[in-house]
Design a protein around this motif. Structure first.
Motif, PDB file in Angstrom:
ATOM      1  N   ARG A   9      34.926  55.540   6.097  1.00 29.61           N
ATOM      2  CA  ARG A   9      35.979  56.008   6.997  1.00 29.61           C
ATOM      3  C   ARG A   9      37.177  55.066   6.866  1.00 29.61           C
ATOM      4  O   ARG A   9      37.026  53.852   7.019  1.00 29.61           O
ATOM      5  N   LEU A  10      38.325  55.621   6.592  1.00 25.54           N
ATOM      6  CA  LEU A  10      39.574  54.878   6.525  1.00 25.54           C
ATOM      7  C   LEU A  10      40.244  55.044   7.878  1.00 25.54           C
ATOM      8  O   LEU A  10      40.767  56.111   8.203  1.00 25.54           O
ATOM      9  N   VAL A  11      40.188  53.993   8.687  1.00 20.87           N
ATOM     10  CA  VAL A  11      40.467  54.107  10.117  1.00 20.87           C
ATOM     11  C   VAL A  11      41.733  53.338  10.495  1.00 20.87           C
ATOM     12  O   VAL A  11      41.900  52.176  10.105  1.00 20.87           O
ATOM     13  N   GLY A  12      42.582  53.972  11.296  1.00 17.70           N
ATOM     14  CA  GLY A  12      43.755  53.307  11.836  1.00 17.70           C
ATOM     15  C   GLY A  12      43.402  52.551  13.100  1.00 17.70           C
ATOM     16  O   GLY A  12      42.902  53.134  14.066  1.00 17.70           O
ATOM     17  N   ALA A  13      43.667  51.242  13.104  1.00 20.35           N
ATOM     18  CA  ALA A  13      43.384  50.414  14.275  1.00 20.35           C
ATOM     19  C   ALA A  13      44.534  50.427  15.273  1.00 20.35           C
ATOM     20  O   ALA A  13      44.441  49.784  16.322  1.00 20.35           O
ATOM     21  N   GLY A  14      45.613  51.136  14.956  1.00 22.16           N
ATOM     22  CA  GLY A  14      46.768  51.110  15.842  1.00 22.16           C
ATOM     23  C   GLY A  14      47.531  49.802  15.717  1.00 22.16           C
ATOM     24  O   GLY A  14      47.271  48.993  14.816  1.00 22.16           O
ATOM     25  N   PRO A  15      48.466  49.558  16.617  1.00 17.39           N
ATOM     26  CA  PRO A  15      49.347  48.402  16.485  1.00 17.39           C
ATOM     27  C   PRO A  15      48.748  47.084  16.950  1.00 17.39           C
ATOM     28  O   PRO A  15      49.391  46.049  16.831  1.00 17.39           O
ATOM     29  N   GLY A  16      47.542  47.091  17.501  1.00 22.38           N
ATOM     30  CA  GLY A  16      46.937  45.806  17.864  1.00 22.38           C
ATOM     31  C   GLY A  16      46.067  45.865  19.091  1.00 22.38           C
ATOM     32  O   GLY A  16      44.918  45.423  19.064  1.00 22.38           O
ATOM     33  N   ARG A  24      38.095  58.525  18.448  1.00 23.86           N
ATOM     34  CA  ARG A  24      37.396  58.670  17.163  1.00 23.86           C
ATOM     35  C   ARG A  24      37.345  57.350  16.411  1.00 23.86           C
ATOM     36  O   ARG A  24      36.334  57.006  15.798  1.00 23.86           O
ATOM     37  N   ALA A  25      38.449  56.594  16.445  1.00 19.44           N
ATOM     38  CA  ALA A  25      38.458  55.288  15.786  1.00 19.44           C
ATOM     39  C   ALA A  25      37.456  54.348  16.449  1.00 19.44           C
ATOM     40  O   ALA A  25      36.733  53.606  15.772  1.00 19.44           O
ATOM     41  N   GLY A  91      45.672  48.238  10.141  1.00 18.26           N
ATOM     42  CA  GLY A  91      46.612  48.237  11.239  1.00 18.26           C
ATOM     43  C   GLY A  91      47.454  49.497  11.243  1.00 18.26           C
ATOM     44  O   GLY A  91      47.762  50.072  10.193  1.00 18.26           O
ATOM     45  N   GLY A  92      47.822  49.964  12.438  1.00 16.46           N
ATOM     46  CA  GLY A  92      48.668  51.144  12.542  1.00 16.46           C
ATOM     47  C   GLY A  92      47.949  52.410  12.147  1.00 16.46           C
ATOM     48  O   GLY A  92      46.789  52.643  12.498  1.00 16.46           O
ATOM     49  N   ASP A  93      48.632  53.259  11.398  1.00 15.18           N
ATOM     50  CA  ASP A  93      48.062  54.503  10.887  1.00 15.18           C
ATOM     51  C   ASP A  93      47.823  54.340   9.392  1.00 15.18           C
ATOM     52  O   ASP A  93      48.738  53.924   8.664  1.00 15.18           O
ATOM     53  N   PRO A  94      46.629  54.660   8.901  1.00 12.82           N
ATOM     54  CA  PRO A  94      46.345  54.417   7.481  1.00 12.82           C
ATOM     55  C   PRO A  94      47.202  55.237   6.524  1.00 12.82           C
ATOM     56  O   PRO A  94      47.370  54.859   5.366  1.00 12.82           O
ATOM     57  N   SER A  95      47.782  56.332   7.021  1.00 10.66           N
ATOM     58  CA  SER A  95      48.602  57.172   6.151  1.00 10.66           C
ATOM     59  C   SER A  95      50.061  56.731   6.098  1.00 10.66           C
ATOM     60  O   SER A  95      50.853  57.314   5.369  1.00 10.66           O
ATOM     61  N   VAL A  96      50.415  55.699   6.873  1.00 12.46           N
ATOM     62  CA  VAL A  96      51.780  55.170   6.863  1.00 12.46           C
ATOM     63  C   VAL A  96      51.759  53.795   6.202  1.00 12.46           C
ATOM     64  O   VAL A  96      51.409  52.795   6.824  1.00 12.46           O
ATOM     65  N   PHE A  97      52.073  53.762   4.924  1.00  9.36           N
ATOM     66  CA  PHE A  97      52.092  52.534   4.125  1.00  9.36           C
ATOM     67  C   PHE A  97      50.738  51.805   4.154  1.00  9.36           C
ATOM     68  O   PHE A  97      50.695  50.575   4.080  1.00  9.36           O
ATOM     69  N   GLY A  98      49.650  52.571   4.257  1.00  8.76           N
ATOM     70  CA  GLY A  98      48.322  51.982   4.312  1.00  8.76           C
ATOM     71  C   GLY A  98      47.506  52.168   3.050  1.00  8.76           C
ATOM     72  O   GLY A  98      46.317  51.843   3.043  1.00  8.76           O
ATOM     73  N   ARG A  99      48.100  52.702   1.990  1.00 11.24           N
ATOM     74  CA  ARG A  99      47.439  52.911   0.696  1.00 11.24           C
ATOM     75  C   ARG A  99      46.198  53.803   0.816  1.00 11.24           C
ATOM     76  O   ARG A  99      45.266  53.717   0.018  1.00 11.24           O
ATOM     77  N   PRO A 118      43.245  58.821  11.977  1.00  9.62           N
ATOM     78  CA  PRO A 118      44.611  58.341  12.215  1.00  9.62           C
ATOM     79  C   PRO A 118      44.676  57.319  13.339  1.00  9.62           C
ATOM     80  O   PRO A 118      43.762  57.186  14.155  1.00  9.62           O
ATOM     81  N   GLY A 119      45.795  56.603  13.370  1.00  6.02           N
ATOM     82  CA  GLY A 119      46.024  55.616  14.417  1.00  6.02           C
ATOM     83  C   GLY A 119      47.466  55.650  14.878  1.00  6.02           C
ATOM     84  O   GLY A 119      48.330  56.266  14.241  1.00  6.02           O
TER      85      GLY A 119
END
Length: 261
Positions: A9-16, A24-25, A91-99, A118-119
């Motif tokens: 799972r490629l998970v967004g942790a959000g901003p902190g 879901r995360a 960190g953040g959303d994995p689809s925004v500059f998260g490779r 997403p995150g």
């Protein structure tokens, strides 16, 4: 006998802040058997993983040493082939500059099931925390999320004309060390030097800091502030509505309770 392959799972942790995780995360982290997490992921989020979970810090912070992307890919693959439930926490959303595209393509190409969770991304967290909208009727018709730098760290050459549109809110990521040059480039392409602009360090966290200044002065303000954490820069008329004293919290966030097994 080979174990059944696990899932990644490629998970967004959000901003902190842990209470900005999606449900879901949270469930993904709580169920992880192997957790590969970036340097910007808060300790309180990592602590939500089970005690027996294998936890590996991969780095991934601008300008600092980190595990090579190829190594991360191979490590995820190896752990999944051992039958583990793997969480790659970003960190953040994995689809925004998260490779996320590179990692998902690599894993799927090797027959591993992948889920993207997403995150909350930094621009959204900054807007909520400091009380301004990213779009605003009559002033900001669109949101452009961009990065100031390209792969080799140089300032990007393309895209500045779109960012100079006066009805666009620009959210500039991963450019803390290039902010002055990036904002000069924006003015050169026609954005008014008097456009309201913000720099937010550690968006979404209790220690977030906000600087507000006209576009022509923000770069110097950021340099003087000597930010050390991640910074998102926002440019546009809607930024004039920011409330520097706001924090987006009525009460301090409470620890997240674990679900019963």
């Amino acid at each position: 006998m080979q174990p059944e392959p696990g899932r990644v799972r490629l998970v967004g942790a959000g901003p902190g802040a842990a209470d900005l995780l999606t449900v879901r995360a949270l469930r993904a982290v709580e169920g992880a058997q192997a957790l590969l997490y970036d340097a910007l992921v808060a300790d309180e989020v990592v602590a939500l993983a089970p005690a027996a979970c294998l936890k590996i810090q991969t780095g991934k912070r601008a300008g600092r040493a980190s595990m090579r992307q190829e190594t991360i890919n191979r490590l995820m693959l190896r752990l999944a082939r051992r039958g583990l439930q793997v969480v790659r926490l970003k960190g953040g959303d994995p689809s925004v500059f998260g490779r996320v595209g590179e990692e998902a393509a690599f894993l799927r190409g090797h027959g591993v099931e992948v889920e993207v969770v997403p995150g909350v991304t930094a621009a959204s967290a900054a807007a909520a925390q400091f009380g301004f909208p990213l779009t605003h009727r009559g002033e900001a018709r669109r949101l452009l999320i961009a990065t100031a730098s390209v792969r080799d760290g140089a300032l990007a050459d393309a895209g500045w004309a779109q960012a100079a549109d006066p009805e666009t809110t620009l959210a500039l990521y991963m450019g803390r060390d290039r902010i002055e040059a990036a904002l000069r480039r924006l003015i050169e392409h026609g954005r008014s030097p008097r456009t309201p602009a913000l720099a937010v360090e550690n968006a979404g966290r209790p220690d977030a800091r906000l600087l507000a200044a006209p576009l022509e002065r923000l770069g110097a303000e950021v340099a003087a502030a000597a930010f050390d954490g991640p910074v998102v820069v926002l440019v546009g008329e809607a930024c004039a509505l920011a409330q520097p004293a706001a924090r987006g919290e009525v009460d301090p966030p409470q620890p997240l309770a674990r679900r019963a097994p």
